[in-house]
Design a protein around this motif. Sequence first.
Motif, PDB file in Angstrom:
ATOM      1  N   ALA A  17       0.865  -1.234   0.258  1.00  0.00           N
ATOM      2  CA  ALA A  17       0.208  -0.073  -0.168  1.00  0.00           C
ATOM      3  C   ALA A  17       0.493   1.238  -0.456  1.00  0.00           C
ATOM      4  O   ALA A  17       2.453   1.361   0.800  1.00  0.00           O
ATOM      5  N   PRO A  18       0.163   2.772  -0.761  1.00  0.00           N
ATOM      6  CA  PRO A  18       1.719   3.628  -0.532  1.00  0.00           C
ATOM      7  C   PRO A  18       1.702   3.879   1.137  1.00  0.00           C
ATOM      8  O   PRO A  18       0.220   4.008   1.490  1.00  0.00           O
ATOM      9  N   GLY A  19       2.687   4.672   1.063  1.00  0.00           N
ATOM     10  CA  GLY A  19       3.146   4.886   1.980  1.00  0.00           C
ATOM     11  C   GLY A  19       2.900   3.767   3.382  1.00  0.00           C
ATOM     12  O   GLY A  19       3.899   4.562   4.379  1.00  0.00           O
ATOM     13  N   CYS A  20       2.929   2.736   3.565  1.00  0.00           N
ATOM     14  CA  CYS A  20       2.980   1.902   4.645  1.00  0.00           C
ATOM     15  C   CYS A  20       3.894   0.693   4.038  1.00  0.00           C
ATOM     16  O   CYS A  20       4.380   0.522   2.925  1.00  0.00           O
ATOM     17  N   LEU A  21       4.422   1.264   5.097  1.00  0.00           N
ATOM     18  CA  LEU A  21       6.706   0.980   5.434  1.00  0.00           C
ATOM     19  C   LEU A  21       5.910  -0.854   6.509  1.00  0.00           C
ATOM     20  O   LEU A  21       7.354  -0.863   6.739  1.00  0.00           O
ATOM     21  N   LYS A  22       5.036  -1.519   6.949  1.00  0.00           N
ATOM     22  CA  LYS A  22       4.805  -2.549   7.751  1.00  0.00           C
ATOM     23  C   LYS A  22       5.356  -3.512   7.309  1.00  0.00           C
ATOM     24  O   LYS A  22       5.421  -3.783   6.006  1.00  0.00           O
ATOM     25  N   GLU A  23       5.588  -4.406   7.799  1.00  0.00           N
ATOM     26  CA  GLU A  23       5.653  -6.278   7.796  1.00  0.00           C
ATOM     27  C   GLU A  23       4.750  -6.408   7.363  1.00  0.00           C
ATOM     28  O   GLU A  23       3.504  -6.024   7.774  1.00  0.00           O
ATOM     29  N   ALA A  24       4.225  -6.807   5.334  1.00  0.00           N
ATOM     30  CA  ALA A  24       3.158  -7.781   5.881  1.00  0.00           C
ATOM     31  C   ALA A  24       3.257  -9.788   5.232  1.00  0.00           C
ATOM     32  O   ALA A  24       3.885  -9.993   4.774  1.00  0.00           O
ATOM     33  N   HIS A  25       2.378  -9.638   6.031  1.00  0.00           N
ATOM     34  CA  HIS A  25       2.041 -11.032   6.373  1.00  0.00           C
ATOM     35  C   HIS A  25       1.040 -11.651   5.555  1.00  0.00           C
ATOM     36  O   HIS A  25       0.782 -12.809   5.090  1.00  0.00           O
ATOM     37  N   LEU A  26       0.457 -10.941   4.656  1.00  0.00           N
ATOM     38  CA  LEU A  26      -1.088 -11.070   4.285  1.00  0.00           C
ATOM     39  C   LEU A  26      -0.589 -10.868   2.468  1.00  0.00           C
ATOM     40  O   LEU A  26       0.002 -10.402   1.400  1.00  0.00           O
TER      41      LEU A  26
END
Length: 84
Positions: A17-26
């Motif tokens: 997602a634009p602007g999101c730097l979180k770790e992705a698990h999905l």
Amino acid sequence: PEPASEQPSPSDTTCAAPGCLKEAHLKCSRCQTVRYCSKACQVTHWKAGHSKACRAAPGAPANRPEEPAPDAPAAPEDALARQD
């Protein structure tokens, strides 16, 4: 040459997602190529253009929309596949 690493690169594990730097698990259940940290980020990315670029992964059911039409019944929370 060094052997390929079994670890995914940081861009493979960061939310798309634009602007999101979180770790992705999905990951997108349709194309299986982009990853998200949450359903909210998936919807944001879908509206930002992924809806036009997303294509079903080989072997995946055809014409399975990632986000239902506004008048369609609500889909269960399985629109995102766990990446475990």
